[in-house]
Design an enzyme around this catalytic site. Structure first.
Site, PDB file in Angstrom:
ATOM      1  N   THR A 155      -3.153  47.146  14.439  1.00  0.00           N
ATOM      2  CA  THR A 155      -3.373  47.048  12.995  1.00  0.00           C
ATOM      3  C   THR A 155      -3.352  48.432  12.354  1.00  0.00           C
ATOM      4  O   THR A 155      -2.827  48.617  11.256  1.00  0.00           O
ATOM      5  CB  THR A 155      -4.734  46.377  12.734  1.00  0.00           C
ATOM      6  OG1 THR A 155      -4.709  45.075  13.304  1.00  0.00           O
ATOM      7  CG2 THR A 155      -5.031  46.280  11.243  1.00  0.00           C
ATOM      8  N   HIS A 202       0.103  49.496  11.789  1.00  0.00           N
ATOM      9  CA  HIS A 202       0.665  48.857  10.585  1.00  0.00           C
ATOM     10  C   HIS A 202       0.237  49.628   9.332  1.00  0.00           C
ATOM     11  O   HIS A 202       1.037  49.863   8.435  1.00  0.00           O
ATOM     12  CB  HIS A 202       0.189  47.401  10.456  1.00  0.00           C
ATOM     13  CG  HIS A 202       0.731  46.478  11.494  1.00  0.00           C
ATOM     14  ND1 HIS A 202       2.071  46.243  11.652  1.00  0.00           N
ATOM     15  CD2 HIS A 202       0.105  45.707  12.432  1.00  0.00           C
ATOM     16  CE1 HIS A 202       2.252  45.368  12.642  1.00  0.00           C
ATOM     17  NE2 HIS A 202       1.078  45.033  13.136  1.00  0.00           N
TER      18      HIS A 202
END
Lengths: 347, 347, 347, 347
Positions: free
Chosen positions: A44, A47
């Site tokens: 994450t 990202h």
């Protein structure tokens, strides 16, 4: 207590990240201030760093990311009773609303109004972080301290593995990122009879073997389905732990799932996936479970118990230990596939 | 006992069917001869009649089809102890091998080597049928006799509805063929709080309302997802019973399934289906169950108990009662969508 | 094939046993003749030997006892398809009727009309035994051969341990006979976090530690409840495995069971027992399970998987290996408490 | 808003109660002030009134008892977001700590540190009551208003009935006080096939029949076990709901429980009870559940759904409606066995 601290800050709605000196936050009523001793990096975070479409739709800069960490309590707000200064802690960073149907029926891990610290509000890539007391997990001294920043992804693995029967079962793990690798160790610790791991990356395959996989397959060169069906006498595996989110891996995983088996899906496909529902689910009488986060807090009790009993060796998954200020290097290592889990320590 | 009998025979590897006079079979050891009093027609029979690709791959003529029936025991083979001449019976027509992993672990309904009478061997569209004693279901006198030939599809519905918690739950049924319609009645009898039915055919929608659906929607003209979400306060339904196998219905069904809900899939898609696994299953923490056949014989005990307690009114689903010799007419009625369930009586 | 064989025979309705030469039985249709290579002795056999009130009410001499064994197939009756001469096998000796509610709903292990070979009909304390094919368990070559005669009591342990969640749980085992000891090993292999064993016999306590118990307590001298509550932070254990049938052990076990815990009872009290239901079950919201036999055949698959994966070391429980002709000595060793598990080999 | 209110007060550590004018309490942060419109009387209130040994050990006067009620929100403290003035509400009066193992693993109904309003702190036998927002249950307008004060005991019944499978099951309810009677209605609404009720009081037996029991037995004159076994073909019932806490009823209940059945125990024996564990639980492979309170808040959602769907007629159980000031009369009616449920309305 200093007035400022080092922090990783997503300052702009654009790729990249900054290291900044920011004010140390102070805990409000029911909140706990933690001095971070280690924080580990999740996909994450990559990202967010890369500012991909998901990040663009979800993240509102400025934001301190980071949702996997451990540290010591440095201060508590009014009304906090379960921890005190000096206690070693980690935390569940999904902050549930406590008021929706799911929260009131034991499904807080899929709360309708969840806020994730490190995603929707400031997280733990900093010297200090503020966390609601409800979400603090006081660490048992029996837990190897080096593993304490890994409880979030380990919890994903424990939640997935223990979402159904695992003892005496044959298991396929498709996708050996950190959570897939943890799943291998958890499955074995909980009595899985044999674990088949499928992974494209050679380094991860070697770690999968270290974690205890009985057979490790490369979908690029191995006949995955044939090999697993042969090894299970044509029956297929009892349990599929899908950790990749990749359509081909999903198809292979369902292809080797036995009739009446369980498929627990944690890997997140980036777009809709075509599946032969008739053959792979319906005629098979299969049970498919969507897995999200960790159960609050059943999974945490399970992790603590397994770690305290020294049933899990997570060491092979921690490929790099860096300073928090070396965040960009961590990103590069993860981007290249060279790193699996990077643990950061505030400088 | 006559030496010959009337039978529906799939005689050729081609569309169509014949009515023939064939020898009355005799029961071997462990087998039961049943004089058929009623047999009902399933979509499978239409596939066999039409000689579609599925039938071409599975059926070996000559074959007497028919797997939904009731009758009276007319004779028993050596070793049969649980029924005697004159007993009213129906039967589970999935003959399990008894020796595979699934059969030995309570999953005989998904036996690896199942043979279906009426598909893989002679069935019940005849005056007499021979059935293994293990598969015979002795009918309680408390069961309305007219429903006794419907236990196979009713069992599909009971198996699907009771595959998870149903009491006090909100339920969406997508697809209102006979099994979908039965599911509405079963769900209500078992305490479902509200049932939403989705069906394209106007006649079936009206029967859905008769069966007890609280809201009946036409996907061609109604905003299915908006309506059901609105009626559930934005939460969605607790349980999806997917009875259509149609990709659009599946998408709508998953679209209204609440976070943490259960989707039980019985309808069989004719080809692979694309689904947004991330949104519809994984983030939702949903449980998806493939449902096949009926549990042997838990479902049968459940059906008997519900019918004997007069909790199910199946009458609206039986749209036609014909003679066995009117088989071609039954096919035409089903083909046109005019009929839902046709019950045949040997002449 | 010889025409006669050595057998242990309960010939009279009186204490004692005889060693006799009797005819080798021949397998009927659906039956398997096994040449016994090892048979182990159960407490039940001691009841039969001693001719206690239970035996007087249940046993009809002459009878060959013995229900724990392994061997090689020596011949098969008509219709047998799953094994052939030379295959190594053991067997489930509870022969279920296959026709009652329990048998037809996955509960054959509590069949209403069960017949136990070695109790209600001839068993395995002989050179040969005849067993229905349905009850034969073909041994995986991966299973340590020496353990193959222990599958019946090991199955009791596996059934009990896996009757609920065990991974990451704290467990108390009250009573460390063979099944209790096996339970310790099974619980640990399946991820139990900590196992507390309670046993009066010093030798069995030392074996309990060998099997992996984390804490072993003597109810005669240790403060059992205080010690276990202290070790669990005052919470109590998640799981109680009651293996003694002794009222005091039951009281201690329930006394340390945590609120919301599971108690699985396998030990058989010889008379009614007084329990504080309000405190020990109701206010605790506890779940209590009666455990009988082994699931047919889910438990057998589980055992095979655990043994084939080398997750269980049963060696410490096998205290004596004798010839079948030394049966009286086996009885004496068990009577005195010196032996735990005695394995007999036909001479 | 008045400054004082009418309240029932347990003022002395002695039998009896007083009606007093006391200050209206004010809601603190996170608390809700409710104007009570109806409160119903529980057996617990009778214990407090009579000052029996349980009350002497638990109650610290002065105390306003009362834990079953409904009303309208009259004010909210700081931070309250889920209700506003005028909302109709009831409440779960077990205030869980939120911090113990049980609270953090979905078992808040058996919290280790529970405080019960009306027992451990002031309750609802007054014109106003203060309740934590976490415990408030906002009433659906679809719920018959007259039933809203009964959700606490109805929740006991729903929790007990739905603690396992109930659809298509045969059920014995031993003890037909208010909760037993509610259980009959809930079981039938949720698809129970047949319900057998056992009760010594003639009036309650007649209400049991009104609630839908198929057979009502008097243990004083009927052969309870014979009758139920006969009515179930010798098998016994699938489910026992034990609502009396009486040793004889427990023995009868277990006596008619079928092999493999479920016994859910809610009735609280006043002292240890002797049970034949071998016959009644172990050989039967029975599952016994201790049931306490209501699941927080799964049971509340279930109740709301069943009531809103008009599946429960509770009217026959409400035998008396009195003014709050007629409290002593309510006590007398309950003491005599004449009343089942008394609903009080503040004057």
């Amino acid at each position: 207590m200093p007035s400022t601290m080092q922090a990783i800050v997503k300052a702009q709605a654009a790729p990249g990240i900054e290291i900044r000196e920011v004010p140390v936050p102070s805990p409000g009523p029911g909140e706990v201030l933690v001095r971070v001793s280690a924080a580990s990096v999740c996909g994450t975070d990559l990202h967010i760093y890369n500012w991909d479409p998901w990040a663009q739709g979800r993240i509102h800069p400025p934001l301190i990311p980071g949702h996997e960490f451990a540290g010591a309590v440095a201060g508590v707000g009014r009304g906090v009773t379960t921890v005190k200064e000096g206690d070693l802690v980690s935390a569940e960073m999904h902050v549930a609303c406590g008021k929706c149907l799911q929260c009131r029926t034991g499904l807080a891990h899929v709360c309708q109004h969840v806020r994730i610290l490190g995603v929707d509000a400031d997280g733990a890539f900093a010297s200090y972080a503020v966390i609601p007391e409800t979400n603090i997990w006081k660490l048992s001294p029996a837990i190897p301290h080096d593993y304490a920043s890994l409880l979030d992804p380990l919890g994903n693995a424990v939640h997935t593995v223990l979402a159904g029967a695992i003892a005496a079962k044959t298991v396929a793990v498709t996708g050996c990122g950190a959570i897939g690798l943890f799943s291998i160790a958890v499955a074995r610790a909980c009595g899985a009879a044999r674990v088949f791991a499928v992974e494209v990356n050679a380094h991860r395959r070697s770690v999968a073997a270290e974690m205890g996989a009985d057979m490790v397959l490369d979908p690029a060169t191995d006949q995955v389905e044939e090999r697993i069906l042969e090894a299970t006498g044509g029956t297929g595996v009892d349990v599929l732990l899908e950790m990749s989110g990749h359509p081909k891996a999903m198809a292979q995983g369902f292809g080797v799932l036995r009739t009446g088996g369980r498929a627990s899906l944690l890997g997140i496909p980036s777009r809709p996936v075509e599946l032969d529902f008739a053959r792979d689910i319906i005629f098979k009488g299969a049970t498919v479970q969507g897995i999200n986060g960790r159960k609050m807090f059943e999974t945490w009790f399970q992790m603590e118990a397994l770690l305290a009993a020294h049933k899990l060796n997570l060491e092979p998954v921690i490929t790099h230990r860096l300073k928090l200020s070396e965040f960009a290097q961590a990103m590069a290592l993860l981007q290249s596939g060279e790193a699996i889990k990077v643990v950061l320590k505030p400088d």
